[in-house]
Design an enzyme around this catalytic site. Structure first.
Site, PDB file in Angstrom:
ATOM      1  N   ARG A  43      -2.253   7.174  21.932  1.00 62.17           N
ATOM      2  CA  ARG A  43      -3.262   8.237  22.057  1.00 62.17           C
ATOM      3  C   ARG A  43      -3.644   8.442  23.522  1.00 62.17           C
ATOM      4  O   ARG A  43      -3.765   9.585  23.995  1.00 62.17           O
ATOM      5  CB  ARG A  43      -4.496   7.859  21.237  1.00 62.17           C
ATOM      6  CG  ARG A  43      -4.318   8.038  19.741  1.00 62.17           C
ATOM      7  CD  ARG A  43      -5.509   7.542  18.957  1.00 62.17           C
ATOM      8  NE  ARG A  43      -5.377   7.841  17.532  1.00 62.17           N
ATOM      9  CZ  ARG A  43      -5.958   7.145  16.570  1.00 62.17           C
ATOM     10  NH1 ARG A  43      -6.718   6.102  16.868  1.00 62.17           N
ATOM     11  NH2 ARG A  43      -5.788   7.481  15.300  1.00 62.17           N
ATOM     12  N   HIS A  53      -9.747  -3.234  18.392  1.00 65.58           N
ATOM     13  CA  HIS A  53      -9.466  -1.884  17.918  1.00 65.58           C
ATOM     14  C   HIS A  53     -10.781  -1.257  17.468  1.00 65.58           C
ATOM     15  O   HIS A  53     -11.157  -1.315  16.304  1.00 65.58           O
ATOM     16  CB  HIS A  53      -8.483  -1.950  16.756  1.00 65.58           C
ATOM     17  CG  HIS A  53      -8.044  -0.613  16.243  1.00 65.58           C
ATOM     18  ND1 HIS A  53      -7.598   0.394  17.065  1.00 65.58           N
ATOM     19  CD2 HIS A  53      -7.969  -0.120  14.978  1.00 65.58           C
ATOM     20  CE1 HIS A  53      -7.269   1.442  16.338  1.00 65.58           C
ATOM     21  NE2 HIS A  53      -7.487   1.160  15.066  1.00 65.58           N
ATOM     22  N   GLY A 101      -0.185   4.436  -0.096  1.00 62.18           N
ATOM     23  CA  GLY A 101      -0.960   5.629   0.243  1.00 62.18           C
ATOM     24  C   GLY A 101      -0.337   6.447   1.349  1.00 62.18           C
ATOM     25  O   GLY A 101       0.887   6.451   1.529  1.00 62.18           O
ATOM     26  N   ILE A 109      -2.252  -3.359   9.346  1.00 62.69           N
ATOM     27  CA  ILE A 109      -2.841  -2.113   9.823  1.00 62.69           C
ATOM     28  C   ILE A 109      -4.267  -1.951   9.300  1.00 62.69           C
ATOM     29  O   ILE A 109      -5.048  -1.151   9.821  1.00 62.69           O
ATOM     30  CB  ILE A 109      -1.979  -0.902   9.400  1.00 62.69           C
ATOM     31  CG1 ILE A 109      -0.557  -1.039   9.955  1.00 62.69           C
ATOM     32  CG2 ILE A 109      -2.576   0.412   9.864  1.00 62.69           C
ATOM     33  CD1 ILE A 109       0.370   0.116   9.571  1.00 62.69           C
ATOM     34  N   ASP A 116       2.142  -1.316  -4.661  1.00 64.59           N
ATOM     35  CA  ASP A 116       0.809  -0.743  -4.780  1.00 64.59           C
ATOM     36  C   ASP A 116       0.262  -1.098  -6.154  1.00 64.59           C
ATOM     37  O   ASP A 116       0.993  -1.034  -7.153  1.00 64.59           O
ATOM     38  CB  ASP A 116       0.856   0.779  -4.606  1.00 64.59           C
ATOM     39  CG  ASP A 116      -0.522   1.379  -4.345  1.00 64.59           C
ATOM     40  OD1 ASP A 116      -0.771   1.809  -3.211  1.00 64.59           O
ATOM     41  OD2 ASP A 116      -1.352   1.399  -5.280  1.00 64.59           O
ATOM     42  N   ILE A 173      -0.351   6.151   4.727  1.00 61.76           N
ATOM     43  CA  ILE A 173       0.412   5.400   5.733  1.00 61.76           C
ATOM     44  C   ILE A 173       1.669   4.812   5.110  1.00 61.76           C
ATOM     45  O   ILE A 173       2.748   4.851   5.697  1.00 61.76           O
ATOM     46  CB  ILE A 173      -0.444   4.284   6.364  1.00 61.76           C
ATOM     47  CG1 ILE A 173      -1.645   4.867   7.101  1.00 61.76           C
ATOM     48  CG2 ILE A 173       0.401   3.452   7.349  1.00 61.76           C
ATOM     49  CD1 ILE A 173      -2.513   3.825   7.777  1.00 61.76           C
ATOM     50  N   GLY A 174       1.542   4.272   3.903  1.00 62.65           N
ATOM     51  CA  GLY A 174       2.692   3.664   3.239  1.00 62.65           C
ATOM     52  C   GLY A 174       3.842   4.637   3.072  1.00 62.65           C
ATOM     53  O   GLY A 174       5.011   4.289   3.279  1.00 62.65           O
ATOM     54  N   GLY A 227       0.842  -1.191   0.000  1.00 61.49           N
ATOM     55  CA  GLY A 227       0.000   0.000   0.000  1.00 61.49           C
ATOM     56  C   GLY A 227       0.872   1.234   0.000  1.00 61.49           C
ATOM     57  O   GLY A 227       1.661   1.444   0.919  1.00 61.49           O
TER      58      GLY A 227
END
Length: 325
Positions: free
Chosen positions: A157, A181, A17, A124, A39, A19-20, A15
């Protein structure tokens, strides 16, 4: 140094995108090894690789970056991080992504099985707990070599929100999250501390109130949705940093304990399901799951989270039986 002494380790990213791209940048800057981006959209992976490689002279790294729409680029990777899949949009839950992303994961699993069957795989893609289980099953890999990145992000977080409230550094806040999650995750207040001072004691000392802590717990559970609402798509900076920390623990045999989606076989009373638990990551992947003592209330909340993951998993099983994924 990473375990391979003759050459740099290879980290493959599925991937290219948002995140990648962050994953590739962090892997290079932390000098974890060479990076390969896969990708299916021609040009995306190549463009990301070229863009990040062009920063090498400025950032001072020496990794080789490659990109391709050919899955053969995954061959020989020691770590594979899977980010491919549709992201959440405003108003969507992670659960809404089951069918569409399961189809994508099925294809990715086949590529990993064929090109990098010995790799340590970090997933992920959402809905996380169900997708990592689907990935492991379709790739037919050992459970300890396939893990989901979720608890590291959720715990980060939680630590950030606590640090902001208390006016301290995130470095001094220790906290973690159990369970799936999603909205049913269980931030463990009793096991959280600031420089070793338990959070309940922090409340007793008057640094904050129990009502504020409860609000932080709720915000942690909805942290992903908050980001989606603000910028219109899923988070990518913090998820990438979390996955890279897990990859580093594996490559460097750091023996770090992370809350992550690991396969449970009897531990915490969970049988045959991926769900968020504290797990030790070293050179063999998930080397141990740490089973902590839970109060009846914590146990109830954790069971509710497990039930939510189990219900979603049944949806996936039904889709599989119908031949839809």
């Amino acid at each position: 140094m990473p375990r391979s002494s003759s050459s740099r380790s290879k980290i493959a990213l599925v991937g290219g995108g948002n995140i990648g791209g962050i994953l590739a940048q962090l892997a290079c800057e932390k000098k974890l090894g060479d990076v390969a981006i896969f990708d299916i959209n021609a040009g995306v992976a190549q463009g990301k690789a070229l863009d990040i490689a062009s920063s090498a002279a400025v950032e001072g790294f020496h990794a080789t970056l490659t990109g391709s729409d050919d899955p053969a680029i995954l061959r020989g990777a020691e770590v594979v991080i899977v980010t491919a899949g549709l992201p959440r949009k405003p108003g969507m839950s992670r659960d809404d992504l089951v069918e569409s992303n399961a189809k994508i994961i099925s294809s990715i699993a086949r590529h990993i099985r064929e090109q990098a069957p010995e790799a340590f795989v970090v997933c992920i893609t959402n809905p996380l707990d169900v997708m990592v289980g689907h990935l492991q099953r379709e790739a037919n890999m050992a459970h300890e070599k396939v893990v989901g990145m979720a608890g590291v992000l959720d715990s980060a977080r939680f630590r950030h929100f606590l640090a902001c409230e208390l006016g301290v550094s995130e470095q001094d806040v220790s906290a973690f999250v159990l369970g799936g999650h999603g909205d049913s995750m269980v931030p463990l207040v009793r096991y959280s501390n600031v420089a070793g001072i338990p959070l309940p004691e922090i409340v007793r000392m008057g640094w904050t109130s129990q009502e504020t802590i409860d609000a932080i717990v709720a915000r942690t559970r909805n942290g992903g949705a908050e980001v989606v609402k603000l910028m219109g798509t899923s988070a990518y900076f913090a998820p990438a940093a979390s996955a890279i920390a897990m990859a580093q623990a594996y490559l460097y045999d750091e023996k770090r304990i992370f809350p992550c989606a690991a396969y449970c076989k009897g531990v915490y009373g969970v049988e045959g399901l991926y769900v968020g638990v504290p797990a030790l990551i070293g050179k063999d992947g998930i080397e141990k799951i740490v089973e902590i003592e839970l109060t009846p209330q914590e146990r109830t909340l954790f069971q509710e989270s497990i039930d939510a993951v189990s219900a979603l998993n049944k949806v996936l099983v039904a889709l599989r039986e119908q031949g839809k994924v």
